[in-house]
Structure formats: C-alpha cells, structure tokens
Design a protein around this motif. Structure first.
Motif, PDB file in Angstrom:
ATOM      1  N   GLY A   1      33.845  28.181  -3.413  1.00 19.06           N
ATOM      2  CA  GLY A   1      33.002  27.939  -2.244  1.00 19.06           C
ATOM      3  C   GLY A   1      31.753  27.218  -2.697  1.00 19.06           C
ATOM      4  O   GLY A   1      31.525  27.052  -3.897  1.00 19.06           O
ATOM      5  N   PRO A   2      30.935  26.775  -1.756  1.00 22.71           N
ATOM      6  CA  PRO A   2      29.694  26.102  -2.142  1.00 22.71           C
ATOM      7  C   PRO A   2      28.820  27.017  -3.002  1.00 22.71           C
ATOM      8  O   PRO A   2      28.397  28.082  -2.562  1.00 22.71           O
ATOM      9  CB  PRO A   2      29.022  25.791  -0.802  1.00 22.71           C
ATOM     10  CG  PRO A   2      30.128  25.812   0.197  1.00 22.71           C
ATOM     11  CD  PRO A   2      31.102  26.834  -0.308  1.00 22.71           C
TER      12      PRO A   2
ATOM     13  N   ASN B   1      40.430  33.926   3.968  1.00 26.96           N
ATOM     14  CA  ASN B   1      40.612  33.862   5.415  1.00 26.96           C
ATOM     15  C   ASN B   1      41.233  32.537   5.813  1.00 26.96           C
ATOM     16  O   ASN B   1      40.860  31.486   5.286  1.00 26.96           O
ATOM     17  CB  ASN B   1      39.277  34.068   6.126  1.00 26.96           C
ATOM     18  CG  ASN B   1      38.797  35.489   5.978  1.00 26.96           C
ATOM     19  OD1 ASN B   1      39.403  36.407   6.487  1.00 26.96           O
ATOM     20  ND2 ASN B   1      37.723  35.674   5.230  1.00 26.96           N
ATOM     21  N   VAL B   2      42.183  32.595   6.759  1.00 27.01           N
ATOM     22  CA  VAL B   2      42.942  31.422   7.172  1.00 27.01           C
ATOM     23  C   VAL B   2      42.888  31.275   8.693  1.00 27.01           C
ATOM     24  O   VAL B   2      42.386  32.153   9.393  1.00 27.01           O
ATOM     25  CB  VAL B   2      44.398  31.496   6.663  1.00 27.01           C
ATOM     26  CG1 VAL B   2      44.431  31.521   5.136  1.00 27.01           C
ATOM     27  CG2 VAL B   2      45.113  32.713   7.225  1.00 27.01           C
ATOM     28  N   GLU B   3      43.440  30.186   9.194  1.00 25.10           N
ATOM     29  CA  GLU B   3      43.315  29.819  10.603  1.00 25.10           C
ATOM     30  C   GLU B   3      44.197  30.596  11.577  1.00 25.10           C
ATOM     31  O   GLU B   3      43.914  30.629  12.764  1.00 25.10           O
ATOM     32  CB  GLU B   3      43.591  28.321  10.766  1.00 25.10           C
ATOM     33  CG  GLU B   3      42.554  27.447  10.094  1.00 25.10           C
ATOM     34  CD  GLU B   3      41.171  27.594  10.699  1.00 25.10           C
ATOM     35  OE1 GLU B   3      41.047  27.690  11.932  1.00 25.10           O
ATOM     36  OE2 GLU B   3      40.207  27.633   9.921  1.00 25.10           O
TER      37      GLU B   3
ATOM     38  N   HIS C   1      34.124  33.519  11.470  1.00 27.67           N
ATOM     39  CA  HIS C   1      34.200  32.098  11.133  1.00 27.67           C
ATOM     40  C   HIS C   1      32.953  31.683  10.364  1.00 27.67           C
ATOM     41  O   HIS C   1      31.976  32.422  10.299  1.00 27.67           O
ATOM     42  CB  HIS C   1      34.430  31.228  12.380  1.00 27.67           C
ATOM     43  CG  HIS C   1      33.238  31.085  13.262  1.00 27.67           C
ATOM     44  ND1 HIS C   1      32.881  32.018  14.210  1.00 27.67           N
ATOM     45  CD2 HIS C   1      32.298  30.098  13.341  1.00 27.67           C
ATOM     46  CE1 HIS C   1      31.781  31.622  14.832  1.00 27.67           C
ATOM     47  NE2 HIS C   1      31.410  30.470  14.329  1.00 27.67           N
ATOM     48  N   VAL C   2      33.026  30.504   9.774  1.00 31.97           N
ATOM     49  CA  VAL C   2      31.899  29.923   9.049  1.00 31.97           C
ATOM     50  C   VAL C   2      31.352  28.795   9.914  1.00 31.97           C
ATOM     51  O   VAL C   2      32.099  27.910  10.336  1.00 31.97           O
ATOM     52  CB  VAL C   2      32.338  29.381   7.673  1.00 31.97           C
ATOM     53  CG1 VAL C   2      31.166  28.751   6.939  1.00 31.97           C
ATOM     54  CG2 VAL C   2      32.963  30.501   6.836  1.00 31.97           C
ATOM     55  N   ASP C   3      30.045  28.838  10.184  1.00 32.14           N
ATOM     56  CA  ASP C   3      29.455  27.799  11.033  1.00 32.14           C
ATOM     57  C   ASP C   3      29.173  26.530  10.223  1.00 32.14           C
ATOM     58  O   ASP C   3      29.430  26.488   9.015  1.00 32.14           O
ATOM     59  CB  ASP C   3      28.210  28.322  11.758  1.00 32.14           C
ATOM     60  CG  ASP C   3      27.005  28.569  10.862  1.00 32.14           C
ATOM     61  OD1 ASP C   3      26.968  28.091   9.697  1.00 32.14           O
ATOM     62  OD2 ASP C   3      26.063  29.242  11.337  1.00 32.14           O
ATOM     63  N   GLN C   4      28.629  25.511  10.878  1.00 34.99           N
ATOM     64  CA  GLN C   4      28.398  24.216  10.244  1.00 34.99           C
ATOM     65  C   GLN C   4      27.391  24.272   9.106  1.00 34.99           C
ATOM     66  O   GLN C   4      27.372  23.394   8.246  1.00 34.99           O
ATOM     67  CB  GLN C   4      27.964  23.190  11.278  1.00 34.99           C
ATOM     68  CG  GLN C   4      29.073  22.809  12.226  1.00 34.99           C
ATOM     69  CD  GLN C   4      28.603  21.786  13.248  1.00 34.99           C
ATOM     70  OE1 GLN C   4      27.424  21.730  13.598  1.00 34.99           O
ATOM     71  NE2 GLN C   4      29.542  20.996  13.739  1.00 34.99           N
ATOM     72  N   THR C   5      26.552  25.303   9.073  1.00 37.32           N
ATOM     73  CA  THR C   5      25.568  25.430   8.002  1.00 37.32           C
ATOM     74  C   THR C   5      26.101  26.247   6.825  1.00 37.32           C
ATOM     75  O   THR C   5      25.396  26.435   5.847  1.00 37.32           O
ATOM     76  CB  THR C   5      24.267  26.088   8.521  1.00 37.32           C
ATOM     77  OG1 THR C   5      24.554  27.432   8.931  1.00 37.32           O
ATOM     78  CG2 THR C   5      23.661  25.303   9.658  1.00 37.32           C
TER      79      THR C   5
END
Length: 151
Positions: free
Chosen positions: A44-45, A86-88, A141-145
């Motif tokens: 991950g980042p 985690n997956v879609e 979920h993970v947001d855009q930030t």
C-alpha cells in the motif's frame, strides 16, 4: 507518536516457500529480495510487508549482545493475527482464494457470508502459517485521499 504503520514484518520459517507463494504464485513484485534473509513487498502507499527468515528475525530481536542478555527470543508461529485483503465482490473473494490455493495456500474457511457487518469472506493460510482474510465488505472502502471509510 503519529498514528501510522510503515512495516509489518513477520518471522518466516521457510523464506523460499514464502517467495514461491507471494512472488511466483500470486505474482507479487518484491520491493527487495535478499535470499536467505528477507523479502519486502509494498502492499500500500507507504506500507511494506516484510517476511524475515525466522533465525535472523530472532537474532535481530535478541540484539548483538544476546549472550549477555539471556536466551534468544522465542520463535513461535504467528498467532491471533490475520492480514486482510479486501476485494470488490463475492466473486473476487472466490477467485482470490483459488489463486492463493494454487500458489500453495491452504483454505481454513471457504468463502461464505460472515456473521458480522454483511461481509463475504474466507480465510487462507500461507505456507508459513500467516492467515489471510479475503473479504468483500460493502460497508468498507478507501476514499480518493487514501483514507478508510467505514459504514
């Protein structure tokens, strides 16, 4: 101390089995691979998963003056810990579990609807006993930030 984790490092009894599972089986690209010592994967980042040879892991924990400080720290397997992927959707849970099995993993719990929060998940153990939860959680979920949003 800031609320963050950059490395998750796991003592790994069989580094070659870990390499076959993660790199060869799942196709993960190592950030660094030092044979006989450690594998690093960026997961991950700013987050790295390290798989450290258990003998060298113990020596690292015990320090350079291990003889003076007593016996080496225990080399127990990972316990009471899961890593989650985690997956879609539920179909991707099944596909990911199958990929992990083909890579040498062992299913501990087949994909199913979970007891909590509407999650659909499975549990797979890697060749060194690391337990992965593969999950689809509609309330996560993970947001855009890059922040995790629950609910």
């Amino acid at each position: 101390m800031r609320q963050q984790v950059h490395f998750v490092t796991l003592s790994t009894a069989d580094l070659d089995a870990a390499r076959r599972f993660y790199r060869d089986g799942l196709g993960w690209e190592p950030l660094a691979d030092v044979p006989g010592e450690i594998l690093f994967f960026q997961v991950g980042p700013g987050v790295v998963l390290g798989l450290f040879d258990s003998v060298k892991f113990g020596r690292d924990l015990s320090g350079s003056d291990a003889a003076a400080s007593g016996p080496a720290l225990s080399q127990t397997p990972v316990s009471g810990v899961t890593l989650a992927h985690n997956v879609e959707g539920p179909e991707e849970v099944a596909w990911t579990v199958e990929a992990m099995v083909q890579a040498g993993g062992r299913v501990l719990r087949a994909p199913e609807h979970g007891e909590f929060g509407g999650v659909h998940h499975a549990f797979v153990e890697d060749p060194n006993g690391v337990i992965w939860e593969v999950a689809h959680n509609p309330g996560w979920h993970v947001d855009q930030t890059g922040n995790v949003v629950l609910g």
